[in-house]
Design an enzyme around this catalytic site. Sequence first.
Site, short mmCIF file in Angstrom:
data_model
loop_
_atom_site.label_atom_id
_atom_site.label_comp_id
_atom_site.label_asym_id
_atom_site.label_seq_id
_atom_site.Cartn_x
_atom_site.Cartn_y
_atom_site.Cartn_z
N CYS A 1 -0.90 37.77 -10.55
CA CYS A 1 -1.09 39.17 -10.93
C CYS A 1 -2.56 39.35 -11.27
O CYS A 1 -3.40 38.57 -10.83
CB CYS A 1 -0.17 39.56 -12.10
N ARG A 2 -2.89 40.33 -12.06
CA ARG A 2 -4.29 40.58 -12.43
C ARG A 2 -4.81 39.54 -13.41
O ARG A 2 -5.90 38.99 -13.25
CB ARG A 2 -4.44 41.99 -13.02
#
Length: 101
Positions: free
Chosen positions: A65-66
């Site tokens: 993810c981020r």
Amino acid sequence: MQNITAEELKQRIDSGEELYIVDVREPGERAEFNIGGVHIPLGHIQAMQVDELEEWKEKELIVYCRSGNRSGQACMLLDTMGFTNTKNLVGGMNKWLELGL
């Protein structure tokens, strides 16, 4: 769930290894930058809408993810669904970009 670093993953991608990668970010985040893999936002995993991953249950599944938070949550959820070898990308795409990979 285990962890994998950005450096380890980059090396494995560069070596041409067959990898099973899942991006759990939202579509807008993925459009900005991604390293490939199947796109299944975390909300779909939370709703157990992961039919496309069913054949990967016994594979090493690398989730990103981020920042590494949502992918960690996704790994825990996937583990409860019977996935046997999930790995969270520590630091996510933020770390990947910070290292210039």
